[in-house]
Enzyme design. Structure first.
Site, mmCIF file in Angstrom:
data_model
loop_
_atom_site.group_PDB
_atom_site.id
_atom_site.type_symbol
_atom_site.label_atom_id
_atom_site.label_comp_id
_atom_site.label_asym_id
_atom_site.label_seq_id
_atom_site.Cartn_x
_atom_site.Cartn_y
_atom_site.Cartn_z
ATOM 1 N N LYS A 1 0.709 -5.387 3.381
ATOM 2 C CA LYS A 1 1.433 -4.264 3.988
ATOM 3 C C LYS A 1 0.594 -2.981 3.910
ATOM 4 C CE LYS A 1 5.815 -6.478 2.903
ATOM 5 N NZ LYS A 1 6.787 -6.680 1.808
ATOM 6 N N VAL B 1 14.959 -14.787 8.761
ATOM 7 C CA VAL B 1 14.865 -13.695 9.729
ATOM 8 C C VAL B 1 15.240 -14.174 11.138
ATOM 9 C CG1 VAL B 1 13.389 -11.886 10.691
ATOM 10 C CG2 VAL B 1 13.093 -12.578 8.311
ATOM 11 N N GLY B 2 14.863 -15.407 11.461
ATOM 12 C CA GLY B 2 15.189 -15.966 12.779
ATOM 13 C C GLY B 2 16.701 -15.984 13.023
ATOM 14 N N THR B 3 17.458 -16.499 12.056
ATOM 15 C CA THR B 3 18.917 -16.495 12.230
ATOM 16 C C THR B 3 19.439 -15.061 12.296
ATOM 17 O OG1 THR B 3 19.200 -16.700 9.838
ATOM 18 C CG2 THR B 3 19.310 -18.729 11.090
ATOM 19 N N GLY C 1 10.568 -20.064 15.006
ATOM 20 C CA GLY C 1 11.039 -20.072 13.621
ATOM 21 C C GLY C 1 12.510 -19.694 13.573
ATOM 22 N N VAL D 1 6.129 -4.585 7.995
ATOM 23 C CA VAL D 1 6.009 -3.711 6.830
ATOM 24 C C VAL D 1 7.374 -3.148 6.461
ATOM 25 C CG1 VAL D 1 4.979 -1.602 5.907
ATOM 26 C CG2 VAL D 1 3.670 -3.044 7.468
#
Lengths: 431, 431
Positions: free
Chosen positions: A207, A16-18, A12, A134
């Site tokens: 969460k 968040v991946g970048t 992915g 979380v």
């Protein structure tokens, strides 16, 4: 294989991946000094290579073929940031079985299948870490598993969804109504196109399941968590709550009581003096109570590219340290108990109740008689002199009562002619 | 040696020592399931055995002979809670050299000799952990070393002394003067018989040295930290600060700037909307800023028997996990940089200045002319119509200015006939 480099793959390449890619780049010069070797992203799995190519200098890292990752023995760490149950679950399980360590930020998956994933990691003696699942960048899983391990935790609760906290903050500070605040959140990118998972409390519920499992050493899954969203909250409720010294927040609550675990997400009134009341905008905060540490709180960014990446990279670095020290799987699943999770109707809560009643003598007596029948005691009551649609508006905060009993009392109230409308019922946090 | 038991010794059986003993007792039944084996206290080193015997069921654990501990090969973990430099330092060093792991809550020692102790641990491939040395029960050392390891931390600051925070809270909320609030703190057991280390900021300074070293991966020792206490603060200062939208807190601040590390403890004005402004009574909180995580805060009990024991036992459990996984010394000293620490006069701050000036035309002009000469800009100013001893009281908050320049400006002001008294100078946190 170069001794001083450990290779990893990203699954992915969204927000968040970048972020993870950037944070690893930012750490490149210091990594060896800090953790003993470099971490290099060797492959990035994406659905659409062309689209992803725009986001990275070296497009040769991109692949759409999982085989290129799972079959590459050089890749020791898989960082799963795709989200969703499938194919993330198969990918993670096959990576773990192949002896690769996995870091995941996938709360949807972990809140349901965490057990299976941790078991698979244990069998292969590899690490499966999920600090980012979380509360984004806030360190909470590792503090609970390690720093606070000397405690019997009795409560873990907090604000674990930034979207709804932003909406409630706008409603509180600017008097906006829910739908306008949601529209603003969407416009600013805080809410997704389909905001259901956030505003209905499902995201927070996942969460809570993970937090409760880690805090109480007993498995709680998403399905065990009662969830209720914030769509019903009005600025009027917030106004009355303020008048009663309280703020309204969407809280995720998990409590380890003598008769079982309580786990739920719902809007709640909390005292304006509580540390969580000052957690505003898209910030998150997790409050814990243990028999030794007493109260502690962890506050920060619960989402976002770099904050979430901070947690992911913390996990990656921990795995690297484990690899170099030869102690992979050092801390695995910590659920060694089997505590039942209570039904929501068996929890005991206080309630904020706003209702419209006929404006005549004896109505309050009628209402309080029904309350008394079901052990509902009134702690605070407000009735203003102003009439709304010929009715009196009454706002009540009750003492603690079993939820099932309270619900029965409400049903009986609802059937009375003198009660014109039950406008809102919101739980109240605290004793 | 029993495979399922790891034996430890306590050095010191004061407040934290008894706390650790209790917390280990409370965890007795669950320890094996939680961390893989039991931890048993085999010996407790005390100065006065008779006095200590009153505090424990099994007085046979007590000894006044260090030899009985250092020479006992069964004792794998030494928990140092005696405080002070000597003999704690010799004991810890000899334990580390003998291959024993050490947990310490001794900030006085670590803030000065941390380097030497961590080096000794590294040489013997054992663990030296000290989570409890900063902010009591609040997890902060491990989160910085692990969870936030993917960040370049630029700031770590907070309220790290409960005694002074209690005093300032009483002064703020109840209008008490410093000496009355100190007397109350002493009466309630929050302040020691000799409160110097707390009220002069020395205790907080030691914590700042440790926090800065861990956060910036570069050694900062107590001697590098500028300290200033709260004895000079008056309820009048607090009142004026409130009027300017701020609270006064004793802050420990460490900043990693382009030209070096700033590290100091002093009373400071912070915006009343800042999360730290709501940290009251004896609570502690540490605020951090990193390039990835952005802002995060850790809040809780900074002292006390069980909260501090919570941190100590968390470290003990971590060592047990390392012993069982065969990876002792997994994370040692993380200071791999050598960043200079700036002199206080080279830091840039904003200042709150309260002074009495002659009540005549032109005095303000004279004052602001001196300010201008040293690049001091005024951001806020209050002059009330009321005269004090025939003088006007002026309260100023400046913009950021180099401390050395500000001090020179103040000296020049002090020499003017029109300036009758410089009542208070307090730094102001923030941009």
């Amino acid at each position: 294989m170069n001794e001083n480099v450990i290779k990893a793959a990203l699954l992915g390449f969204g927000t968040v991946g970048t972020g993870v890619y950037k944070v690893l780049k930012n750490q490149e010069k210091e990594m060896s000094a800090k953790i003993g070797c470099k971490v290099e992203i060797k492959k990035i799995l994406v659905r659409n290579i062309e689209k992803a190519a725009a986001k990275i200098e070296d497009a040769s890292l991109l692949t759409s073929q999982w085989d290129e990752i799972i079959n590459d023995p050089e890749i020791e760490i898989v960082i799963e940031l795709m989200g969703g149950i499938n194919p993330a679950k198969e990918y993670i399980l096959s990576a773990l079985k192949a002896g690769k360590h996995v870091v995941s930020a996938n709360k949807d998956l972990i809140a349901v299948h965490g057990h299976e994933l941790l078991d698979a990691a244990h069998e292969s003696k590899v690490d499966f870490l999920f600090e980012a699942a979380v509360a984004g960048g806030i360190p909470i899983i590792r503090p609970l598993k390690q720093c606070l391990a000397g405690n019997h935790m009795t409560e873990v609760m907090g604000i674990v969804n930034g979207t709804t906290n932003f909406i409630l903050t706008k409603m509180t500070q600017e008097g906006m109504e829910f739908k306008d605040a949601l529209a603003l959140a969407t416009e600013l990118g805080y809410a997704e196109a389909d905001p259901t998972a956030d505003i209905e409390g499902l995201d927070a519920g996942r969460k809570v399941a993970i937090l409760a499992s880690v805090a109480f050493n007993s498995r709680v899954v998403f399905n065990d968590v009662y969830t209720e969203g914030i769509a019903k909250i009005t600025s009027k409720d917030i106004h009355y709550a303020k008048e009663m010294g309280r703020d309204i927040k969407l809280l995720g609550v998990a409590r380890n009581e003598a008769d079982g675990i309580e786990a739920y997400v719902c809007p709640m009134l909390i005292p304006s003096s509580h540390p969580l009341a000052t957690v505003n905008d898209s910030y998150n905060a997790v409050f814990v109570h243990g028999d030794a540490v007493e109260d502690a709180m962890f506050f920060g960014r619960g989402a976002g590219e770099l904050p979430t990446a901070s947690a992911v990279v913390g996990d990656v670095f921990d795995i690297v340290r484990n690899i170099l020290a030869g102690c992979c799987g050092r801390i695995g699943c910590t659920c060694y108990k089997n505590i039942p999770v209570k039904k929501m109707e068996d929890t005991h809560n206080r309630y904020f109740l706003r209702l419209k009643v006929e404006d005549r003598c004896g109505v309050l007596a009628e209402m309080t008689a029904i309350f008394a029948k079901y052990q509902v005691s009134v702690a605070q009551i407000i009735q203003k002199d102003t009439k709304v649609e010929g009715c009196a508006e009454v706002v009540v905060i009750t003492e603690k009562v079993r939820e099932g009993d309270f619900r029965t009392a409400i049903e009986e109230l609802r059937n009375r002619d003198s009660v014109r409308k039950i406008s809102t019922i919101i739980r109240v946090y605290g004793k």
